[in-house]
Design a protein around this motif. Structure first.
Motif, short mmCIF file in Angstrom:
data_model
loop_
_atom_site.label_atom_id
_atom_site.label_comp_id
_atom_site.label_asym_id
_atom_site.label_seq_id
_atom_site.Cartn_x
_atom_site.Cartn_y
_atom_site.Cartn_z
N ARG A 8 0.83 -1.20 0.00
CA ARG A 8 0.00 0.00 0.00
C ARG A 8 0.87 1.25 0.00
O ARG A 8 0.53 2.27 0.57
CB ARG A 8 -0.95 0.00 1.21
CG ARG A 8 -1.98 -1.10 1.17
CD ARG A 8 -2.89 -0.93 -0.07
NE ARG A 8 -3.71 -2.10 -0.32
CZ ARG A 8 -3.56 -2.92 -1.36
NH1 ARG A 8 -2.63 -2.71 -2.25
NH2 ARG A 8 -4.36 -3.94 -1.52
N ARG A 9 2.00 1.14 -0.67
CA ARG A 9 2.93 2.25 -0.83
C ARG A 9 3.58 2.13 -2.20
O ARG A 9 3.60 1.05 -2.79
CB ARG A 9 4.00 2.21 0.26
CG ARG A 9 4.88 0.96 0.18
CD ARG A 9 6.02 0.98 1.19
NE ARG A 9 6.73 -0.28 1.23
CZ ARG A 9 7.63 -0.70 0.34
NH1 ARG A 9 7.96 0.06 -0.68
NH2 ARG A 9 8.22 -1.87 0.48
N THR A 59 2.28 2.57 -7.94
CA THR A 59 1.81 3.38 -6.80
C THR A 59 1.43 2.51 -5.62
O THR A 59 1.53 2.94 -4.48
CB THR A 59 0.63 4.28 -7.20
OG1 THR A 59 -0.40 3.47 -7.77
CG2 THR A 59 1.07 5.34 -8.19
N ASP A 60 0.99 1.30 -5.88
CA ASP A 60 0.74 0.29 -4.84
C ASP A 60 0.55 -1.06 -5.54
O ASP A 60 0.52 -1.14 -6.76
CB ASP A 60 -0.45 0.65 -3.94
CG ASP A 60 -1.77 0.70 -4.67
OD1 ASP A 60 -2.09 -0.21 -5.45
OD2 ASP A 60 -2.52 1.68 -4.45
#
Length: 172
Positions: free
Chosen positions: A12-13, A31-32
């Protein structure tokens, strides 16, 4: 780090993610994990390399042959294409790298190195036959490629450990 893509889906990063052995997973910043090719396209056990995002001041491709930096080229600056000859510092780092770790590498390979936060780092090692030359001497690049892609019968005892054998899969 090397993880199964199923694990990378949970990120989630932002991260730089790529396939270690082929081009099936595009090498890029995601982006994730939800932006990766989905389980309908890729087996969840497929390995991927995941790394933090870094800003390399300069990036160089070094073609190594028989324990020496045979030729090389700069290919990027601050993440953008920037072609030129390798710096003397990049060549020196490559020579130091071979001195310390050359015994762990095939006799013909390409290693990308870069300068990040004022320190030299290895970006990745690549198969010579699958690596662009940029502005390196094409004749010297070809020497490295031909060694790396030589027929099995001519592979030296030192390089036999690096031969990749296809895995047989059971018939469904």
């Amino acid at each position: 780090m090397l993880v199964a893509i199923g694990e990378a889906y949970e990120l989630r990063r932002p991260a730089f993610i790529k396939s270690p052995n082929d081009k099936n997973i595009p090498a890029m910043i995601y982006t994730d994990g939800s932006r990766l090719p989905g389980p309908d396209a890729v087996d969840r056990r497929t390995p991927v390399l995941v790394s933090d995002i870094v800003d390399f001041t300069a990036e160089y491709r070094l073609h190594l042959l028989d324990g020496v930096v045979y030729t090389g080229s700069q290919y990027a600056a601050h993440g953008r294409l920037h072609l030129g000859p390798p710096s003397t510092d990049a060549l020196a780092f490559g020579t130091d790298l071979i001195g310390g770790y050359g015994h762990t590498l095939p006799s013909a390979i390409v290693v990308d190195v870069g300068l990040v936060d004022g320190c030299w780092a290895v970006i990745e090692a690549n198969a010579a036959w699958a690596s662009g030359a940029y502005v390196a001497d094409p004749d010297l690049v070809l020497d490295v490629v031909l060694r790396a892609a030589s027929p099995t019968a001519s592979v030296t005892a030192r390089d036999r450990q690096f031969i990749r054998r296809p895995q047989l899969t059971a018939a469904l």
